[in-house]
Motif scaffolding. Structure first.
Motif, short mmCIF file in Angstrom:
data_model
loop_
_atom_site.label_atom_id
_atom_site.label_comp_id
_atom_site.label_asym_id
_atom_site.label_seq_id
_atom_site.Cartn_x
_atom_site.Cartn_y
_atom_site.Cartn_z
N PRO A 81 0.81 -1.23 0.00
CA PRO A 81 0.00 0.00 0.00
C PRO A 81 0.84 1.27 0.00
O PRO A 81 0.38 2.31 -0.49
N ASP A 82 2.06 1.23 0.55
CA ASP A 82 2.93 2.40 0.52
C ASP A 82 3.27 2.83 -0.90
O ASP A 82 3.60 4.00 -1.13
N VAL A 83 3.23 1.91 -1.84
CA VAL A 83 3.62 2.19 -3.22
C VAL A 83 2.41 2.37 -4.13
O VAL A 83 2.41 3.23 -5.02
N TYR A 84 1.35 1.61 -3.89
CA TYR A 84 0.25 1.55 -4.85
C TYR A 84 -1.01 2.31 -4.41
O TYR A 84 -1.83 2.67 -5.26
N ALA A 85 -1.20 2.52 -3.12
CA ALA A 85 -2.50 3.01 -2.65
C ALA A 85 -2.67 4.53 -2.83
O ALA A 85 -3.71 4.99 -3.31
N LEU A 86 -1.66 5.31 -2.44
CA LEU A 86 -1.84 6.76 -2.38
C LEU A 86 -2.12 7.42 -3.73
O LEU A 86 -2.98 8.31 -3.81
N PRO A 87 -1.42 7.07 -4.83
CA PRO A 87 -1.75 7.72 -6.11
C PRO A 87 -3.19 7.51 -6.54
O PRO A 87 -3.87 8.46 -6.96
N LEU A 88 -3.67 6.27 -6.43
CA LEU A 88 -5.04 5.99 -6.84
C LEU A 88 -6.05 6.67 -5.92
O LEU A 88 -7.08 7.19 -6.38
N LEU A 89 -5.77 6.68 -4.62
CA LEU A 89 -6.67 7.33 -3.67
C LEU A 89 -6.79 8.83 -3.96
O LEU A 89 -7.90 9.37 -4.05
N SER A 90 -5.66 9.51 -4.12
CA SER A 90 -5.70 10.96 -4.32
C SER A 90 -6.40 11.32 -5.62
O SER A 90 -7.18 12.28 -5.67
N ALA A 91 -6.14 10.57 -6.69
CA ALA A 91 -6.77 10.87 -7.97
C ALA A 91 -8.29 10.66 -7.92
O ALA A 91 -9.06 11.51 -8.38
N CYS A 92 -8.71 9.53 -7.37
CA CYS A 92 -10.15 9.24 -7.29
C CYS A 92 -10.87 10.25 -6.40
O CYS A 92 -11.98 10.70 -6.72
N MET A 93 -10.25 10.63 -5.28
CA MET A 93 -10.90 11.58 -4.38
C MET A 93 -10.94 12.99 -4.97
O MET A 93 -11.84 13.77 -4.64
N ASP A 94 -9.99 13.33 -5.83
CA ASP A 94 -10.08 14.62 -6.52
C ASP A 94 -11.32 14.67 -7.40
O ASP A 94 -12.04 15.68 -7.44
N VAL A 95 -11.58 13.60 -8.13
CA VAL A 95 -12.75 13.56 -9.02
C VAL A 95 -14.04 13.57 -8.21
O VAL A 95 -14.97 14.35 -8.50
N THR A 96 -14.14 12.73 -7.18
CA THR A 96 -15.38 12.69 -6.40
C THR A 96 -15.62 14.00 -5.66
O THR A 96 -16.77 14.46 -5.55
N GLY A 97 -14.56 14.64 -5.18
CA GLY A 97 -14.72 15.92 -4.49
C GLY A 97 -15.26 17.00 -5.41
O GLY A 97 -16.17 17.76 -5.03
N GLN A 98 -14.74 17.07 -6.63
CA GLN A 98 -15.23 18.06 -7.59
C GLN A 98 -16.69 17.79 -7.96
O GLN A 98 -17.51 18.71 -8.04
N LEU A 99 -17.03 16.52 -8.18
CA LEU A 99 -18.41 16.19 -8.56
C LEU A 99 -19.38 16.48 -7.42
O LEU A 99 -20.50 16.97 -7.65
N LEU A 100 -18.99 16.17 -6.19
CA LEU A 100 -19.86 16.47 -5.05
C LEU A 100 -20.05 17.97 -4.87
O LEU A 100 -21.15 18.43 -4.52
N LEU A 101 -19.02 18.75 -5.15
CA LEU A 101 -19.15 20.20 -5.05
C LEU A 101 -20.07 20.74 -6.14
O LEU A 101 -20.87 21.66 -5.90
N VAL A 102 -19.98 20.17 -7.35
CA VAL A 102 -20.90 20.55 -8.42
C VAL A 102 -22.35 20.25 -8.01
O VAL A 102 -23.26 21.06 -8.22
#
Length: 558
Positions: free
Chosen positions: A496-517
Motif C-alpha cells: 500500500p505504501d507504493v500503490y494506494a496513495l496515487p489511486l486514492l488521491s486521484a479518485c478523491m479529486d474527481v469525487t470531491g469536484q463532482l460532489l461540489l458541483v
C-alpha cells in the motif's frame, strides 16, 4: 499444528504478536519454553520503544485477533458494578459489546494515546495542509498573468499534471519512510544512511521520468487545442490589433508561428528541472522529518505524508515559474538542448545508484502503473474544473481545498494502515477513521465560513447545508476507499505504501469536484453565466455530465 504465539502489549497500548517455532516435546524443550515465557514477562516492564523494536525487528510479527482486552473487562466492571442482578449483568455485557464495536477493542489507555496523537500531531498538520492549499492556489492564480505563461500556453496545462504526479511520488516516499521508521530500520546508522541516499536517488529517477511524460503530454494537448496567435506575447512578429488571417480552407495562418522544436524542448526542460530541484528539496525535508519524528517518539504516519504533499506543491510552483522566466530568454538557442542532454545523463546516473542499493533497487520497477493511472484519472478533474470554474462563484477555491484536505486525511489513514500491516501492530480502523473525520470536518466547515464572510463566494442561503453534506460524504468515501483499498492491495501482495496513495488521491479529486458541483446545483446557487432554475436541477446535472464527457472526448481525441 500452528506454532505458539506470545502476545505482548507495549506501554503505548498497541498489541504485538510474535510467533515462536514449536519446541520438541522433551524435558529440555519444556524448560526452554518456560524460560522464554519468563523472559517475555520481564520484557513487558521495559519502555514501549524497546518492546516494539524487539518484536517488529524480527520480521515475523502478524496481526493479532483480539476481541477484547483484560483492561476493558475490568474497566467495564467498574462502570457497571452498581447495576447488580441478572439484568445488570446483561446490560454490562451489552454495553461492553457496544464499546468494543465503537472503539475497536481499545483500552482506555489506548484511546487516550490515540486522542493525543490526533490533537497534538494530526490537527496542526492538517491546518498546515490547508494553508499550503490556499497558498498554492494564490501562486497558481498569479502565474496566469506572467509573460512566459501567456507566451507558452503549454506551461499552464503542465501545472496540474506535474503537481499530481510529483505529489504522488513524494507521498509514496513519505509513506515508505514512515514504515521503515516504525519497524526500526532507521535505528541503525549504516542502514539509515543507505535508505536515505537510495530513496533520494529513486525519487530523482521517478521525478525526472514523470516530469518528462508530463511535459510531453502538456505539449501535445496544447498543440491539439491551439487556435493560432491571439496575443502580442505569443509571438514576436504578431502585431496587436491585427486580426489573424485565414486561408480559403478556414485555417488560421498564425498557427505556423507557434510550436516547434524549441518550444517543445523548453517545456520539457522546465518540467524536468522543476521536478528535479523540487524533489531534492522536498525529499530531503521528508527524510529529515521522519528521522526527527523517530528520535522524538512521534508517529511519522500522522505527519509526513500531508507535509510532503503541501510543501511539494508550493516549492514546485515557485521553481516552475522562475525557471520558465529564465529559459524563455534562451529560447531558440542551444542552451535548452544541452540542458536536456544533461538531464538524460542525470536519469542514467541515478538509475545506476539505485541498482547498487539493495534497499530500494526493487522499487525501481514498482508503482509506475498507479502513477500514470492517477494521471489519466486526474485529467477528469481538470475537465470538471474547466467546465464549472467560471459558472459557480468560489468553485476553484472551495474545490481545491476540499480535495486537498480530504486527500491529506486519507493519506494519513493509508500510512497508518500500511505500517500496521508491515509491523503487526493492530490498527483500530473504525475508531481511526472516525477520529480523522471528526478532526477534518470542522476545518472544512470553518474554511467555508471564512470564504463566505470575506465575500469570496456569493452563494445562496441553502448552499451551506448542501456543502456540509457534500463534505461529510467526501470524508466518508475517502476513509472507506483508503481502508478497503489498502487491505485489498495487501491481500493481492501489493505494498500500500507504493500503490494506494496515487489511486486514492486521484479518485478523491474527481469525487470531491463532482460532489461540489452537486452542492452548487441542488442549492439553487445562481451561476455566473445565467440564473439557475430550481425546477431544472436534474436537467442542469445531466447537461453538466454531458459537457464533462464531451470535454474529455475532445481532449483525448484532439
Amino acid at each position: 499444528m500452528s506454532p505458539p504465539a506470545a502476545t505482548l502489549v507495549a506501554d503505548d497500548g498497541y498489541e504485538l504478536v510474535q510467533h515462536t517455532p514449536a519446541l520438541e516435546r522433551s524435558a529440555k524443550g519444556k524448560e526452554r519454553e518456560k524460560e522464554n515465557e519468563e523472559q517475555a514477562d520481564e520484557t513487558l516492564d521495559d519502555s514501549d520503544d524497546e518492546v516494539e523494536q524487539l518484536l517488529t525487528s524480527t520480521g515475523h510479527a502478524v496481526l493479532p485477533r483480539v476481541d477484547a482486552t483484560e483492561d476493558e473487562t475490568v474497566d467495564g466492571g467498574r462502570r457497571t458494578a452498581g447495576w447488580g442482578g441478572t439484568g445488570g449483568e446483561a446490560q454490562r455485557r451489552s454495553g461492553s459489546r457496544v464499546l468494543n464495536v465503537l472503539f475497536g477493542g481499545m483500552t482506555p489507555k489506548q484511546r487516550r494515546v490515540f486522542l493525543r496523537e490526533m490533537m497534538v500531531e494530526t490537527l496542526p498538520v492538517l491546518l498546515f495542509a490547508l494553508a499550503g492549499a490556499i497558498l498554492a492556489g494564490e501562486l497558481l492564480q498569479r502565474l496566469q498573468s506572467w509573460r512566459v505563461f501567456i507566451r507558452i500556453e503549454e506551461l499552464f496545462i503542465l501545472v496540474p499534471i506535474l503537481l499530481n504526479l510529483k505529489g504522488n511520488i513524494e507521498m509514496n516516499l513519505a509513506a515508505r519512510f514512515s514504515t521503515s521508521a516504525n519497524i526500526g530500520e532507521l535505528d541503525l546508522r549504516l542502514t539509515r544512511r543507505s535508505l536515505v541516499l537510495g530513496n533520494l536517488a529513486l525519487l530523482q529517477v521517478q521525478a525526472l521520468l514523470v516530469s518528462f511524460v508530463s511535459g510531453l503530454l502538456a505539449f501535445i494537448l496544447g498543440m491539439a487545442s491551439r487556435k493560432g496567435v491571439h496575443h502580442a506575447l505569443q509571438h514576436p512578429i504578431y502585431k496587436p490589433g491585427t486580426a489573424p488571417g485565414a486561408t480559403a480552407g478556414g485555417a488560421d495562418v498564425t498557427e505556423a508561428l507557434r510550436g516547434g522544436y524549441f518550444e517543445a524542448l523548453l517545456v520539457l526542460c522546465v518540467s524536468m528541472l522543476a521536478a528535479g530541484f523540487s524533489s531534492g528539496i522536498c525529499g530531503s525535508f521528508t527524510c529529515s522529518t521522519v528521522i526527527m519524528c523517530r528520535r522524538f517518539r512521534v508517529n511519522p504516519d500522522n505527519i509526513a505524508t500531508p507535509l510532503a504533499a503541501a510543501l511539494g506543491d508550493i516549492v514546485t510552483l515557485v521553481i516552475l515559474g522562475v525557471l520558465s522566466s529564465l529559459f524563455i530568454l534562451f529560447m531558440g538557442t542551444i542552451v535548452s538542448s544541452l540542458v536536456f542532454l544533461a538531464l538524460v545523463g542525470a536519469i542514467a546516473a541515478n538509475i545506476f545508484f539505485v541498482f547498487r542499493n539493495a534497499y530500494v533497487q526493487e522499487l525501481l520497477t514498482m508503482g509506475w502503473g498507479p502513477l500514470f493511472a492517477a494521471m489519466a484519472i486526474s485529467s477528469g478533474t481538470g475537465v470538471i474544473l474547466e467546465t464549472y470554474v467560471n459558472r459557480y462563484p468560489g468553485f476553484a477555491l472551495l474545490g481545491q481545498v476540499l480535495t486537498a484536505i480530504c486527500g491529506a486525511s486519507g493519506s494519513i489513514f493509508v500510512s497508518r494502515i500500511s505500517t500496521a500491516l508491515h509491523t503487526g501492530r493492530r490498527e483500530h480502523y473504525l475508531f481511526s477513521a472516525a477520529m480523522l473525520t471528526v478532526v477534518t470536518y470542522p476545518i472544512l466547515l470553518a474554511f467555508f465560513g471564512f470564504v463566505w464572510v470575506t465575500g469570496q463566494a456569493d452563494v445562496a442561503a441553502g448552499f451551506f447545508p448542501a456543502y456540509a453534506v457534500a463534505t461529510a460524504v467526501q470524508l466518508v468515501v475517502t476513509m472507506l476507499v483508503a481502508q478497503q483499498g489498502s487491505l485489498l492491495l495487501w491481500k493481492l501482495d501489493y505494498d500500500p505504501d507504493v500503490y494506494a496513495l496515487p489511486l486514492l488521491s486521484a479518485c478523491m479529486d474527481v469525487t470531491g469536484q463532482l460532489l461540489l458541483v452537486a452542492a452548487f446545483t441542488f442549492s439553487g446557487t445562481k451561476t455566473l453565466e445565467a440564473p439557475a432554475d430550481d425546477s431544472q436541477s436534474g436537467e442542469t446535472v445531466a447537461e453538466g455530465v454531458v459537457a464533462v464527457a464531451e470535454a474529455l472526448r475532445r481532449r483525448w481525441t484532439g
